[in-house]
Design an enzyme around this catalytic site. Structure first.
Site, PDB file in Angstrom:
ATOM      1  N   GLU A   2     -15.455 -62.580  74.599  1.00 40.63           N
ATOM      2  CA  GLU A   2     -16.026 -61.461  75.343  1.00 40.63           C
ATOM      3  C   GLU A   2     -16.295 -61.818  76.799  1.00 40.63           C
ATOM      4  O   GLU A   2     -16.105 -61.011  77.684  1.00 40.63           O
ATOM      5  CB  GLU A   2     -17.335 -61.013  74.691  1.00 40.63           C
ATOM      6  N   HIS A  50       4.152 -73.484  42.721  1.00 39.62           N
ATOM      7  CA  HIS A  50       4.155 -73.250  44.168  1.00 39.62           C
ATOM      8  C   HIS A  50       3.384 -71.981  44.477  1.00 39.62           C
ATOM      9  O   HIS A  50       3.221 -71.114  43.614  1.00 39.62           O
ATOM     10  CB  HIS A  50       5.584 -73.153  44.701  1.00 39.62           C
ATOM     11  N   GLU A  93      26.356 -72.717  64.468  1.00 35.37           N
ATOM     12  CA  GLU A  93      26.132 -71.653  65.449  1.00 35.37           C
ATOM     13  C   GLU A  93      25.857 -72.173  66.844  1.00 35.37           C
ATOM     14  O   GLU A  93      26.247 -71.559  67.825  1.00 35.37           O
ATOM     15  CB  GLU A  93      24.939 -70.791  64.994  1.00 35.37           C
TER      16      GLU A  93
END
Lengths: 116, 606
Positions: free
Chosen positions: B314, B225, B74
């Site tokens: 914050e 897995h 590609e």
């Protein structure tokens, strides 16, 4: 695909047949990519030769490239499928794949006949 | 996999693995992709298939000394190189040094005419040539499915692809084949039919406007897995899969204790503070002093010369430094010395995974001994509860593995049940300190207590903590019959108690005085009685004398008159003993009282 097969003297390879052309620009340069002397390769060469004799007598030049011997050449013409015929000249470059058993499509692919 | 088998004479041959070098993927697949076999990676557009494949090749070449061939269908070599350069992969350099071959395969569908039977021997030759030229161990085909669009005669193509995969296996290379995700099957053209050893599916989803990539190992023959969907992200250094569950619970632990910067809090924690490498949760509603305690902790760590990383979601670093200055905590010298580093970001800047990866990278780079996240809750709000918990788990596991002490603050919503929002998180934490507001008497007061502290004796007491311009002061809250009192109520209670003590002291003194007074009264009484007695006794004695005299006189007079009248002697004799007996008896009657009164008198005179 065996290397031994490619070492055998092959009548097809390098037997680029060309009559001496009068106009150089009009000479067709064709490349046939094969991998050893397989049945399809031989058949393709025979058919290509036949087409050229019929359509381009004296105005063509066929180079057969055996990728088993020169694998690095596959990249240049973006060869994936075997056999492949590449029309290098006249421009534009045309590529046809397959054993040329479909003569009509081969002629269209080589621009020797308009697609119907 | 069981231990007896492993120790048996003929060990079970484990499937050989080929490590990808991709962070986290090797953990999920317990070692990597199946060596010498093809692996299919499929997913929709933009989920990172090509990147995964590229990283597989690049890491193989750079880290495992396994050269690789990247066959791109590609993208051209230049495009590919440029695309991955942003991730720090020097593809061109690797190509130059003969570690990697990039082969761009391009077929212009319009230019190709099919004229009969063909095979893909050309592709085989190219691949074979590329593999042999550098001795490649890894191969990527990205994306083979392009062939379906450019080559005619699908039957022929399919049989050739089947042959290709078989050939790759024979060749012994570990291959990664990428494919587009199909609608009903894994790939659009059913490549999974041919590649059946390992299939990995990538996915890109948007949840609540935040996109997250996921990776799942659908199939992996011959090995265990992780089957879950694992979030992964594409960061500055390539792909990183963030396994939540694959990390084991076998961290090293330390017995070393580190101080919190607040002596009274240390005292509450068995006198020495927290364990090094433990995870600490600090929860409280707004304004209960979470940041202040965190900053104290940071300050204490820096004072010990330890690097501290402070993630703030914050406040900006400058704001924290300024605010802490107001309570006498000077943080800027440590910032200047490079011991303290702040990282502030808005939680909504990116997704949870991105935050986590950024934090990992920061921690990796700074190598701190203490990490503070203030507050963790604003991060957790980004994802679902389970995602948030997963994130905290990963972060804590990561920090614990590196023996980093972590302190997380958590904002509890006022009015909610105390532990509700932290219930999920708390099990991950080794120590949990709760900060609370106590409202009453028109004021709010802060208290703290240690909810849990694994592995150490800790105080069960509520403590009030005061924030003044010289820092935090933890004091005992008043705990009595009327409940817990803080602030001015505590002060009032204290003075009440003082008054009560004073009052009882006064009462005791008064009682003492009363006793004294009574004794004095008694003494007075006794001396009065004695003087009465003495007066009376003297009077009586006097009377007795008078009586005696009179009797004598009377007797004498009677005798005289009798003699005069020549009376009988017996009359005189009858009368005189009675009289003489009466007088002494009366006189003597007072004498027995004498000895009884005598001790009293003695006592009184003492």
């Amino acid at each position: 695909m065996t290397p031994a097969a490619s070492k055998r003297p092959r009548p097809a390879t390098k037997r680029a047949t060309a009559a001496r052309p009068k106009d150089r620009s009009s000479v067709w340069q064709l490349r046939l990519y094969v991998t050893g002397q397989t049945r399809t390769s031989l058949a393709a060469f025979a058919r290509l030769h036949l087409i050229c004799e019929r359509e381009l007598k004296g105005r063509y030049r066929i180079t057969v490239i055996d990728l088993l011997e020169q694998p690095q050449l596959a990249k240049g013409d973006q060869i994936l499928a075997i056999p492949t015929v590449v029309r290098k000249l006249p421009k534009p470059v045309r590529t046809i794949i397959g054993d040329l058993s479909d003569i009509d499509r081969a002629l269209v692919g080589l621009d020797l006949r308009a697609a119907t | 996999m069981s231990p007896p088998r492993r120790t048996s004479a003929a060990p079970v041959q484990q499937l050989p693995k080929c490590p990808t070098g991709i962070q986290g993927l090797d953990e999920i697949t317990s070692g990597g992709l199946p060596r010498g076999r093809p692996t299919l990676v499929c997913g929709g557009a933009g989920c990172g298939k090509t990147l995964l494949a590229t990283e597989f090749i690049v890491r193989g070449a750079t880290r495992f000394n396994e050269p690789g061939v990247f066959m791109a269908f590609e993208e051209t070599e230049a495009e590919l190189t440029a695309n991955v350069a942003s991730l720090g992969f020097d593809l061109a350099g690797l190509v130059k040094s003969g570690k990697v071959v990039v082969d761009y395969v391009h077929i212009e569908p319009g230019e190709t005419q099919s004229t009969g039977a063909y095979d893909l021997e050309g592709l085989f030759v190219r691949l074979n040539y590329a593999i042999d030229s550098i001795g490649a161990k890894r191969v990527v085909l990205d994306t083979l499915e392009v062939l379906f669009a450019s080559l005619p005669n699908e039957t022929c193509l399919r049989s050739e692809l089947r042959r290709l995969f078989r050939w790759l296996k024979q060749k012994g290379v570990t291959a990664v084949i990428t494919a587009e995700r199909g609608r009903e099957q894994f790939t659009r053209h059913g490549l999974e039919e041919y590649v059946s050893d390992c299939v990995i599916v990538l996915d890109h989803r948007v949840n609540d406007q935040i996109a997250t990539r996921h990776l799942r190992v659908v199939k992996y023959r011959g090995t265990l897995h992780g089957t879950n969907e694992f979030p992964f992200l594409i960061g500055d250094e390539g792909l990183s899969v963030l396994p939540i569950t694959s990390l084991g619970l076998n961290h090293e632990v330390s017995r070393e204790r580190i101080a919190t910067g607040i002596p009274r809090l240390d005292a509450m924690l068995g006198g020495q503070g927290f364990f090094r490498g433990s995870s600490i949760l600090l929860t409280g509603t707004a304004g209960t002093g979470k940041t202040i305690i965190s900053s104290n902790f940071a300050h204490a760590a820096c004072k010990r010369g330890e690097r501290t990383l402070f993630f703030s979601f914050e406040e900006s670093p400058n704001q924290i430094v300024r605010n802490m200055h107001s309570i006498g905590l000077r943080l800027e010298p440590f910032v200047k010395r490079g011991l303290l580093r702040f990282r502030s970001a808005r939680p909504s800047l990116c997704g949870l995974e991105m935050h986590l990866a950024t934090m990992f990278r920061e921690i990796e780079a700074f190598k701190p001994a203490v990490v503070i996240v203030d507050p963790i809750t604003s991060l957790m709000d980004l994802g679902t509860t389970s995602e948030g918990k997963g994130m905290v788990t990963r972060l804590i596991d990561y920090l614990k593995a590196g023996q980093v002490t972590s302190l997380f603050t958590s904002l509890t919503q006022a009015g909610h049940a105390l532990q509700q929002s932290e219930a999920g998180m708390s099990s991950l934490m080794d120590a949990w300190i709760l900060l609370q507001d106590f409202e009453g008497n028109g004021e709010r007061n802060r208290v703290l207590y240690v909810l849990k502290a694994r592995g150490m004796g800790h105080s069960n007491q509520i403590r009030e903590f005061l924030i003044s311009d010289h820092g935090i002061d933890v004091v005992d809250a008043y705990i009595g019959a009327s409940g817990v009192l803080t602030g001015s109520a505590r002060a009032a209670q204290n003075s009440l108690e003082k008054a009560a003590v004073l009052a009882s002291q006064q009462e005791a003194a008064q009682l003492e005085r009363e006793v004294e007074r009574k004794r004095a009264t008694l003494e007075r009484h006794i001396s009065g009685l004695r003087s009465d007695y003495e007066t009376e006794a003297a009077e009586l004695r006097r009377i007795a004398e008078q009586v005696g005299t009179r009797t004598f006189v009377l007797g004498a007079e009677r005798a005289a008159s009798g003699r005069l009248r020549q009376a009988d002697v017996s009359v005189f004799a009858n009368v005189s003993p009675n009289v003489s007996a009466d007088v002494p008896a009366n006189a003597i009657a007072g004498v027995p009282r004498g000895p009884r009164a005598k001790p009293t008198l003695k006592k009184a005179s003492r």
